[in-house]
Design a protein around this motif. Sequence first.
Motif, PDB file in Angstrom:
ATOM      1  N   ASP A 260       0.855  -1.179   0.000  1.00  0.00           N
ATOM      2  CA  ASP A 260       0.000   0.000   0.000  1.00  0.00           C
ATOM      3  C   ASP A 260       0.898   1.238   0.000  1.00  0.00           C
ATOM      4  N   CYS A 261       0.854   1.983  -1.104  1.00  0.00           N
ATOM      5  CA  CYS A 261       1.778   3.116  -1.253  1.00  0.00           C
ATOM      6  C   CYS A 261       1.349   4.303  -0.395  1.00  0.00           C
ATOM      7  N   VAL A 262       2.299   5.181  -0.142  1.00  0.00           N
ATOM      8  CA  VAL A 262       1.989   6.457   0.487  1.00  0.00           C
ATOM      9  C   VAL A 262       0.949   7.152  -0.389  1.00  0.00           C
ATOM     10  N   SER A 263      -0.126   7.627   0.219  1.00  0.00           N
ATOM     11  CA  SER A 263      -1.261   8.069  -0.596  1.00  0.00           C
ATOM     12  C   SER A 263      -1.384   9.581  -0.721  1.00  0.00           C
ATOM     13  N   THR A 264      -0.531  10.325  -0.045  1.00  0.00           N
ATOM     14  CA  THR A 264      -0.698  11.775  -0.098  1.00  0.00           C
ATOM     15  C   THR A 264       0.013  12.399  -1.295  1.00  0.00           C
ATOM     16  N   VAL A 265       0.557  11.561  -2.160  1.00  0.00           N
ATOM     17  CA  VAL A 265       1.295  12.080  -3.307  1.00  0.00           C
ATOM     18  C   VAL A 265       0.389  12.156  -4.538  1.00  0.00           C
ATOM     19  N   ARG A 266       0.862  12.763  -5.585  1.00  0.00           N
ATOM     20  CA  ARG A 266       0.077  12.839  -6.819  1.00  0.00           C
ATOM     21  C   ARG A 266      -0.129  11.446  -7.400  1.00  0.00           C
ATOM     22  N   PRO A 267      -1.247  11.258  -8.093  1.00  0.00           N
ATOM     23  CA  PRO A 267      -1.468   9.948  -8.721  1.00  0.00           C
ATOM     24  C   PRO A 267      -0.289   9.608  -9.624  1.00  0.00           C
ATOM     25  N   GLY A 268       0.140   8.361  -9.569  1.00  0.00           N
ATOM     26  CA  GLY A 268       1.226   7.942 -10.444  1.00  0.00           C
ATOM     27  C   GLY A 268       2.615   8.136  -9.858  1.00  0.00           C
ATOM     28  N   THR A 269       2.726   8.847  -8.746  1.00  0.00           N
ATOM     29  CA  THR A 269       4.057   9.050  -8.164  1.00  0.00           C
ATOM     30  C   THR A 269       4.655   7.713  -7.755  1.00  0.00           C
ATOM     31  N   TYR A 270       3.811   6.850  -7.180  1.00  0.00           N
ATOM     32  CA  TYR A 270       4.277   5.521  -6.815  1.00  0.00           C
ATOM     33  C   TYR A 270       3.510   4.478  -7.597  1.00  0.00           C
ATOM     34  N   ASN A 271       4.273   3.593  -8.221  1.00  0.00           N
ATOM     35  CA  ASN A 271       3.683   2.481  -8.951  1.00  0.00           C
ATOM     36  C   ASN A 271       3.117   1.505  -7.932  1.00  0.00           C
ATOM     37  N   CYS A 275       5.328  -0.045  -5.312  1.00  0.00           N
ATOM     38  CA  CYS A 275       5.514   1.385  -5.052  1.00  0.00           C
ATOM     39  C   CYS A 275       6.868   1.909  -5.519  1.00  0.00           C
ATOM     40  N   PHE A 276       7.226   1.550  -6.719  1.00  0.00           N
ATOM     41  CA  PHE A 276       8.372   2.186  -7.359  1.00  0.00           C
ATOM     42  C   PHE A 276       8.101   3.674  -7.488  1.00  0.00           C
ATOM     43  N   LEU A 277       9.145   4.440  -7.391  1.00  0.00           N
ATOM     44  CA  LEU A 277       8.983   5.882  -7.538  1.00  0.00           C
ATOM     45  C   LEU A 277       8.993   6.275  -9.016  1.00  0.00           C
ATOM     46  N   ASN A 278       7.989   7.056  -9.409  1.00  0.00           N
ATOM     47  CA  ASN A 278       7.965   7.675 -10.741  1.00  0.00           C
ATOM     48  C   ASN A 278       7.907   9.183 -10.538  1.00  0.00           C
ATOM     49  N   CYS A 279       8.899   9.875 -10.982  1.00  0.00           N
ATOM     50  CA  CYS A 279       8.886  11.333 -10.808  1.00  0.00           C
ATOM     51  C   CYS A 279       8.199  11.963 -12.021  1.00  0.00           C
ATOM     52  N   ILE A 280       6.922  11.616 -12.231  1.00  0.00           N
ATOM     53  CA  ILE A 280       6.257  12.037 -13.458  1.00  0.00           C
ATOM     54  C   ILE A 280       5.680  13.435 -13.387  1.00  0.00           C
ATOM     55  N   PHE A 305       9.153  10.618   1.470  1.00  0.00           N
ATOM     56  CA  PHE A 305       8.177   9.828   0.717  1.00  0.00           C
ATOM     57  C   PHE A 305       6.957  10.660   0.336  1.00  0.00           C
ATOM     58  N   ARG A 306       6.622  11.608   1.172  1.00  0.00           N
ATOM     59  CA  ARG A 306       5.443  12.437   0.888  1.00  0.00           C
ATOM     60  C   ARG A 306       5.789  13.595  -0.043  1.00  0.00           C
ATOM     61  N   CYS A 307       7.036  14.025   0.012  1.00  0.00           N
ATOM     62  CA  CYS A 307       7.460  15.188  -0.770  1.00  0.00           C
ATOM     63  C   CYS A 307       8.745  14.874  -1.528  1.00  0.00           C
ATOM     64  N   PRO A 308       8.694  13.930  -2.464  1.00  0.00           N
ATOM     65  CA  PRO A 308       9.944  13.528  -3.118  1.00  0.00           C
ATOM     66  C   PRO A 308      10.626  14.658  -3.890  1.00  0.00           C
ATOM     67  N   TRP A 309       9.845  15.621  -4.380  1.00  0.00           N
ATOM     68  CA  TRP A 309      10.474  16.724  -5.100  1.00  0.00           C
ATOM     69  C   TRP A 309      11.123  17.700  -4.131  1.00  0.00           C
ATOM     70  N   MET A 310      10.439  17.957  -3.048  1.00  0.00           N
ATOM     71  CA  MET A 310      10.979  18.902  -2.078  1.00  0.00           C
ATOM     72  C   MET A 310      12.267  18.364  -1.441  1.00  0.00           C
ATOM     73  N   CYS A 311      12.361  17.052  -1.338  1.00  0.00           N
ATOM     74  CA  CYS A 311      13.486  16.454  -0.623  1.00  0.00           C
ATOM     75  C   CYS A 311      14.608  15.978  -1.540  1.00  0.00           C
ATOM     76  N   ASN A 312      14.617  16.420  -2.789  1.00  0.00           N
ATOM     77  CA  ASN A 312      15.705  16.047  -3.687  1.00  0.00           C
ATOM     78  C   ASN A 312      15.704  14.561  -4.058  1.00  0.00           C
ATOM     79  N   VAL A 313      14.648  13.863  -3.703  1.00  0.00           N
ATOM     80  CA  VAL A 313      14.562  12.452  -4.098  1.00  0.00           C
ATOM     81  C   VAL A 313      14.208  12.394  -5.590  1.00  0.00           C
ATOM     82  N   CYS A 314      13.280  13.258  -5.986  1.00  0.00           N
ATOM     83  CA  CYS A 314      12.998  13.460  -7.407  1.00  0.00           C
ATOM     84  C   CYS A 314      13.822  14.642  -7.910  1.00  0.00           C
ATOM     85  N   PRO A 315      14.285  14.575  -9.138  1.00  0.00           N
ATOM     86  CA  PRO A 315      14.123  13.469 -10.081  1.00  0.00           C
ATOM     87  C   PRO A 315      15.225  12.426  -9.983  1.00  0.00           C
ATOM     88  N   TYR A 316      16.181  12.607  -9.085  1.00  0.00           N
ATOM     89  CA  TYR A 316      17.387  11.773  -9.113  1.00  0.00           C
ATOM     90  C   TYR A 316      17.144  10.283  -8.900  1.00  0.00           C
TER      91      TYR A 316
END
Length: 426
Positions: A260-271, A275-280, A305-316
């Motif tokens: 069960d993926c983290v659900s507070t993210v945009r649709p499609g962020t986690y497969n 729950c693979f990360l997609n920085c779409i 996990f909730r803010c992958p862009w804010m935390c430099n996880v996306c797009p890297y």
Amino acid sequence: MDDFRWICVMVLFTGLVESQVPPNLSCYSPRPFSPSCIDKYAAFPGHLNCEYGPFSGRPLHTNDTGTYFVMETSIHVEQAQIAYLHNKIRARVSPTASDMTKLKENSGLGSTAERFARRCTADSTWYQRAMPGGFLVGQNHLYSNTALTWTDVIRKWESENTTFVYGSTGNNPSLVGNYTQIVSSETSSVGCGSAQCSGFYLYICLYAPMLDPVRINKPYKKSNKSCDDCPGKCNGTLCDYGGLICLSGSKLNMTTFRCDCVSTVRPGTYNDSVCFLNCINNTDSDPDCSGSLIGTCGKNIDTMFRCPWMCNVCPYSDRNWNPILISKMPWEKGLPDCTTTPPPTTTTTTTTTTATTLTASTSRVTQTSAGHSFATSPAIPAIAGSSVATRHNSNAQLQNGGIAVAFASELYIGCTIIMMLNRFTS
Ligand SMILES: *[C@@H]1O[C@H](CO)[C@@H](O)[C@H](O)[C@H]1NC(C)=O
Ligand SMILES: *[C@@H]1O[C@H](CO)[C@@H](O)[C@H](O)[C@H]1NC(C)=O
Ligand SMILES: *[C@@H]1O[C@H](CO)[C@@H](O)[C@H](O)[C@H]1NC(C)=O
Ligand SMILES: *[C@@H]1O[C@H](CO)[C@@H](O)[C@H](O)[C@H]1NC(C)=O
Ligand SMILES: *[C@@H]1O[C@H](CO)[C@@H](O)[C@H](O)[C@H]1NC(C)=O
Ligand SMILES: *[C@@H]1O[C@H](CO)[C@@H](O)[C@H](O)[C@H]1NC(C)=O
Ligand SMILES: *[C@@H]1O[C@H](CO)[C@@H](O)[C@H](O)[C@H]1NC(C)=O
Ligand SMILES: *[C@@H]1O[C@H](CO)[C@@H](O)[C@H](O)[C@H]1NC(C)=O
Ligand SMILES: *[C@@H]1O[C@H](CO)[C@@H](O)[C@H](O)[C@H]1NC(C)=O
């Protein structure tokens, strides 16, 4: 495997030769780059995979391979034994667990653990060990004056069971942290490494996902009957999902056998399979990402996990991230190419682990003073995170190989990545 290593050495060498000539060779030469330092780690200041060698510790189970860690085949045998020892403990917890999973050995975690052990200090924070786009990694450690077997090491950690009281709110993380990590039901993988340092031995085990510090008093669900939560997947007293691992802070759903993926993210962020990360979508959707979570990427364990862009996880850390476009050697980035502090060789015995550096507050976790030390700790070169020579990780090749391959690839440092890149781009 010999071929593998030769290719690796050649690629490393070729990579160096092909790179732009550094402006100050006398400065660069004594500081070899860390092949494990790819973009996604470099984006995390102070990440242990971006620390420079040479390491001061010698691996215990194999020949010293010099500055770079190279995985030896013997480590695979050892890791299976280590997982077995952990599972023996997980199988006999008291009170009985209804959701205890069977741990699977992971040689990627093992090689990383050995690399960490060869620093000869166990000092680290969860932020420095995190696998961005993967999971948080917990750590147990033991300093010893004598060489020990893994049975001895793991038994020593297990002996914290006499201090641990299930369900009590009085458990002291610094006294039961090793044991609770071992019996964390949400943890699915383990890998360990050891090193002989000057005057002592250091043993380190890494666990993924890390025990969530808010679960320290209840690291698993208790029940009168083991396997109550996993009918049909029970082996002995352990739930065996065949090594299924849930990425990106997701939780294993024992009914659906999915994550069960983290659900507070945009649709499609986690497969939604693991729950693979997609920085779409190039922004976060959790309202807290522009509010209360700002600046908490190194403090709250769920922010990344909730803010992958804010935390430099996306797009890297995106599976399709093409780092070739931006990876640069430090001098290409205009950064100093000399370490200002020598590599860590300290033999401190005052250590902290994940559990001691985290204190629970409501559902989030705030890191205390020790948590801030990653930025200023003398053991970590201040510029290590951003100035290291990054290597290219062609994640695109990794996505079709299934969970195990993806997981191992996330963690299996250095050579594989470089070798694959070489193969696929040439
Ligand atoms: C190269 O780096 C060393 C060490 O920082 C410094 O002393 C030296 O002046 C530098 N040389 C040049 C040509 O920049
Ligand atoms: C170290 O490597 C050499 C050459 O591969 C081998 O002969 C020797 O047995 C190894 N030593 C240990 C302790 O594994
Ligand atoms: C606690 O740990 C010790 C040392 O490994 C072990 O011998 C003992 O059986 C454990 N006790 C329980 C209740 O699990
Ligand atoms: C883990 O075990 C080692 C060795 O007994 C000990 O030094 C360390 O403080 C323990 N850490 C935690 C968090 O329990
Ligand atoms: C566990 O067993 C005890 C005694 O047999 C019983 O009172 C209790 O309700 C049981 N708990 C569960 C969760 O089944
Ligand atoms: C149960 O676990 C044992 C020990 O790990 C293993 O040998 C056996 O194959 C497992 N059985 C099943 C049905 O998976
Ligand atoms: C597991 O998944 C099912 C179906 O999606 C859902 O109804 C249930 O709430 C989930 N279980 C947990 C513990 O989240
Ligand atoms: C990106 O986010 C928007 C808004 O949440 C959503 O409607 C859209 O489906 C997302 N794009 C993809 C490819 O999932
Ligand atoms: C999720 O990831 C798996 C493995 O890469 C892939 O096969 C699957 O198509 C993906 N699903 C979605 C909805 O993207």
